[in-house]
Design an enzyme around this catalytic site. Structure first.
Site, short mmCIF file in Angstrom:
data_model
loop_
_atom_site.label_atom_id
_atom_site.label_comp_id
_atom_site.label_asym_id
_atom_site.label_seq_id
_atom_site.Cartn_x
_atom_site.Cartn_y
_atom_site.Cartn_z
N ASP A 113 0.64 3.85 -3.04
CA ASP A 113 0.21 5.22 -2.78
C ASP A 113 1.11 6.22 -3.51
OD1 ASP A 113 -1.18 7.38 -1.15
OD2 ASP A 113 0.86 7.61 -0.41
N GLU A 136 -4.52 0.63 -3.63
CA GLU A 136 -3.12 1.06 -3.61
C GLU A 136 -2.17 -0.13 -3.52
OE1 GLU A 136 -3.57 5.50 -1.67
OE2 GLU A 136 -3.20 3.81 -0.32
N ASP A 179 -7.34 1.04 0.59
CA ASP A 179 -5.98 0.54 0.80
C ASP A 179 -5.64 -0.56 -0.21
OD1 ASP A 179 -5.81 2.22 2.97
OD2 ASP A 179 -6.06 0.64 4.48
N GLU A 237 0.84 -1.20 0.00
CA GLU A 237 0.00 0.00 0.00
C GLU A 237 0.87 1.25 0.00
OE1 GLU A 237 -2.75 2.52 3.10
OE2 GLU A 237 -2.14 0.48 3.60
#
Length: 236
Positions: free
Chosen positions: A53, A125, A122, A49
């Site tokens: 991101d 990502e 989440d 994640e």
């Protein structure tokens, strides 16, 4: 509840790959990307994640830069923030049907984790990070991300999309010289970190009933009540 066996995951991955538009070479990566810490506190999606991101922010920034050449830096920043916020990521997750593939602990499954916006966001990502590591090709990742986000990117220039629901409700009321809305926390359900907040929104109009909504944080719950209230006011 479906088991989390490898056989089940193998079938799930075939279905997921069709939604993602990407077939993994290393099946361990998507499995890790779909694993919540409630299932495994050490081997879960959190590191992927983190990587995803960063990649998402860069890909969205580049897409906005070229798609909206007349927008200044401040506007582009707000547009990017809109596209990478939890609500937008949860929309993408639902379009990809990610809830069907999440690997959750028993408690999280029973607590509605498959529909929890924070987990869905989440996972988007973490899958971006997994695709990057698996493909070792940023162009492959960009292709997937831009396919998933295309409708949101196309519509993000709408000023109504750029402003959150609470801001839009405030502007609506101020435009009609009506006092600002009142938000009240009615109840907090469950225990941290899986609490649900129940919030009401009230406006000073006799023919407009209060609105109640719940969310994973007080902020999310207030945004939900504001959105419902706006829709309600527009029908009066």
């Amino acid at each position: 509840m479906p088991s989390q066996s490898f056989y089940d995951f193998d079938h799930s991955l075939t279905v997921l790959s069709q939604s993602l538009g990407y077939v993994f070479k290393d099946k361990a990566l998507p499995k890790l990307a779909l694993t919540h810490r409630s299932f495994d506190s050490k081997k879960n999606y959190e590191r992927l994640e983190f990587l995803g991101d960063a990649l998402l922010g860069m890909i969205i920034a580049e897409a906005l830069y070229f798609q909206y050449p007349n927008q200044n830096e401040g506007r582009l920043t707000r547009m990017r923030a809109t596209l990478v916020r939890q609500e937008s990521l949860a929309i993408v997750a639902k379009q990809l049907s990610l809830s069907n593939h999440l690997i959750l602990g028993v408690g999280e499954r029973k607590g509605g984790g498959r529909q929890r916006a924070s987990i869905l966001a989440d996972t988007v990502e973490s899958l971006i990070g997994a695709i990057y590591l698996d493909s070792q090709c940023i162009e492959t990742v960009k292709f997937c991300v831009l396919c998933w986000f295309a409708p949101l990117i196309d519509n993000v220039n709408d000023t109504q999309v750029l402003k959150d629901a609470k801001s839009r409700l405030q502007e609506w009321l101020q435009g009609k010289q009506i006092p600002l809305p009142v938000y009240e926390l009615l109840e907090t359900q469950g225990n941290a970190p899986n609490q649900i907040f129940v919030v009401s929104c009230q406006v000073a109009l006799d023919n407009c009933p209060d609105v109640i909504a719940s969310g994973e944080s007080r902020r999310i719950a207030e945004q939900k009540t504001a959105e419902i209230m706006i829709n309600q006011l527009n029908k009066l």
